[in-house]
Write a protein that holds these residues in place. Structure first.
Motif, mmCIF file in Angstrom:
data_model
loop_
_atom_site.group_PDB
_atom_site.id
_atom_site.type_symbol
_atom_site.label_atom_id
_atom_site.label_comp_id
_atom_site.label_asym_id
_atom_site.label_seq_id
_atom_site.Cartn_x
_atom_site.Cartn_y
_atom_site.Cartn_z
ATOM 1 N N GLU A 87 11.562 6.550 -10.172
ATOM 2 C CA GLU A 87 10.619 5.434 -10.143
ATOM 3 C C GLU A 87 10.224 5.049 -8.717
ATOM 4 O O GLU A 87 9.032 4.966 -8.386
ATOM 5 C CB GLU A 87 11.207 4.229 -10.886
ATOM 6 N N THR A 88 11.204 4.818 -7.852
ATOM 7 C CA THR A 88 10.880 4.444 -6.472
ATOM 8 C C THR A 88 10.284 5.606 -5.685
ATOM 9 O O THR A 88 9.296 5.414 -4.956
ATOM 10 C CB THR A 88 12.124 3.887 -5.760
ATOM 11 N N PRO A 89 10.810 6.831 -5.792
ATOM 12 C CA PRO A 89 10.154 7.946 -5.102
ATOM 13 C C PRO A 89 8.699 8.148 -5.531
ATOM 14 O O PRO A 89 7.858 8.495 -4.702
ATOM 15 C CB PRO A 89 11.023 9.145 -5.481
ATOM 16 N N ASN A 92 6.728 5.675 -3.687
ATOM 17 C CA ASN A 92 6.547 6.091 -2.291
ATOM 18 C C ASN A 92 5.420 7.110 -2.152
ATOM 19 O O ASN A 92 4.629 7.055 -1.205
ATOM 20 C CB ASN A 92 7.854 6.686 -1.759
ATOM 21 N N ARG A 142 3.223 -0.448 -5.150
ATOM 22 C CA ARG A 142 3.774 -1.685 -4.577
ATOM 23 C C ARG A 142 5.291 -1.767 -4.731
ATOM 24 O O ARG A 142 5.931 -2.606 -4.099
ATOM 25 C CB ARG A 142 3.096 -2.899 -5.215
ATOM 26 N N GLY A 143 5.863 -0.896 -5.540
ATOM 27 C CA GLY A 143 7.311 -0.843 -5.696
ATOM 28 C C GLY A 143 7.991 0.104 -4.735
ATOM 29 O O GLY A 143 9.154 0.479 -4.955
ATOM 30 N N HIS A 144 7.321 0.495 -3.654
ATOM 31 C CA HIS A 144 7.902 1.429 -2.685
ATOM 32 C C HIS A 144 9.119 0.821 -2.000
ATOM 33 O O HIS A 144 9.328 -0.393 -1.998
ATOM 34 C CB HIS A 144 6.859 1.840 -1.658
ATOM 35 N N ASP A 145 9.924 1.657 -1.370
ATOM 36 C CA ASP A 145 11.115 1.165 -0.684
ATOM 37 C C ASP A 145 10.829 0.896 0.791
ATOM 38 O O ASP A 145 9.704 1.070 1.273
ATOM 39 C CB ASP A 145 12.301 2.116 -0.879
ATOM 40 N N ASP A 146 11.881 0.467 1.504
ATOM 41 C CA ASP A 146 11.701 -0.011 2.873
ATOM 42 C C ASP A 146 11.225 1.073 3.836
ATOM 43 O O ASP A 146 10.601 0.768 4.855
ATOM 44 C CB ASP A 146 13.014 -0.602 3.397
ATOM 45 N N LYS A 147 11.519 2.347 3.544
ATOM 46 C CA LYS A 147 11.117 3.385 4.493
ATOM 47 C C LYS A 147 9.603 3.554 4.570
ATOM 48 O O LYS A 147 9.097 4.200 5.497
ATOM 49 C CB LYS A 147 11.782 4.713 4.154
ATOM 50 N N SER A 152 2.317 2.725 4.823
ATOM 51 C CA SER A 152 1.798 2.777 3.462
ATOM 52 C C SER A 152 0.379 2.247 3.413
ATOM 53 O O SER A 152 -0.075 1.529 4.303
ATOM 54 C CB SER A 152 2.700 1.969 2.517
#
Length: 297
Positions: A87-89, A92, A142-147, A152
């Motif tokens: 989901e997060t990847p 990203n 919008r659900g991407h992670d901090d990296k 983005s």
């Protein structure tokens, strides 16, 4: 008839310099040159690593109106995670800058690794997560992670439909249940010519068809003679008209849903790049299909 779009997989290959690209052409101008020779290209770099918004924006600016990019999905989802916990990847990937391609954003290609076996639950979960339009894609991004902070792009210029295609490389996917899942989610099964190395099937599973020609006799290397290109032209005409070739290699005994009135769009990419055959084979196939590419700028 649907729209037929013929092109190449990638554009930055050292052996092409002086053979396809004119001698002395600077590397920064290679996409500009290739995009005026053919109307579509698969972005391969996105498979190996997350690209940046500035790169996508530059690729958009380098190509003429009407050009289309296919985006190869990042291998972290398919080859490393093997579709688990994606989901997060996936967020990203969608946040990495693809929206900068705007109207030139074509299908997403998701290539499964040879070691990945068909797992109905895992595959359906993956298919259910794929966004169907850029609005859904933005919500996921919008659900991407901090990296991804500071690298983005989280805005779209319009809500447009998104298409997805899956290329399989394990025989366990030759299962009617897999074909049914693809049809349920309107995801195309890639028709892949891999010189006999990987599964070679032609079930129509979506409102478009996606073809990858990796080499007729030697993977990524051998070219296609006119007899073979004429055979592919006949198949592409059939798919574009909304039907399928009479000798289609099928997994499922069930016929696909009827095509819409305008037929099915077909995207075809040559990936036989090692011996500099891809762009010329693509151009020849366009000629056999009476297709012309004359960009305005």
């Amino acid at each position: 008839m649907g729209t037929i779009t013929i092109g190449i997989s990638g554009w930055r290959y050292e052996p092409w310099r002086g053979a396809f690209y004119p001698p002395g052409l600077v590397q920064a101008r290679e996409l500009d040159y290739a995009s005026r020779f053919l109307p579509t290209i698969e972005i391969n770099g996105s498979f190996y690593s997350l690209q940046r918004p500035g790169s996508y924006a530059a690729w958009y600016a380098a190509t003429p109106p009407g050009f289309v990019f296919a985006v190869k999905g990042n291998r972290f989802l398919t080859h490393m995670l093997k579709l688990r916990g994606i989901e997060t990847p996936l967020a990203n990937v969608l946040a990495s800058g693809v929206f900068a391609l705007r109207e030139k954003l074509g299908p997403f290609l998701w290539q499964f690794p040879p070691q990945l076996r068909f797992d109905p639950d895992k595959v359906e979960r993956f298919l259910s997560l794929l966004p169907r339009d850029t609005g859904q894609a933005l919500a996921i991004a919008r659900g991407h992670d901090d990296k991804m902070i500071g690298r983005s792009l989280l805005e779209i210029d319009a809500v447009r439909p998104l298409r997805h295609a899956i290329e399989i490389r394990h025989a366990s996917f030759l299962d009617d249940a897999f074909i049914a899942l693809l049809r349920k989610y309107n995801v195309a099964l890639v028709v892949a010519d891999t010189a006999g190395k990987f599964p070679d099937v032609e079930d129509v599973t979506a409102d478009f068809v996606y073809v990858r020609l990796h080499g007729e006799h030697e993977l990524y290397a051998s070219g296609y003679e006119d007899e073979s290109l004429e055979r592919w032209a006949r198949r592409i005409r059939a798919w574009s008209a909304g039907s399928q070739p009479e000798d289609a290699r099928l997994v499922s005994p069930h016929a696909p849903a009827p095509a819409r009135a305008g037929g099915r769009d077909v995207y075809c990419y040559f990936d036989n790049d090692i011996k500099v055959r891809a762009p010329f084979d693509a151009k020849r196939l366009m000629e056999l299909l009476d297709l012309a590419w004359k960009p305005e700028a």
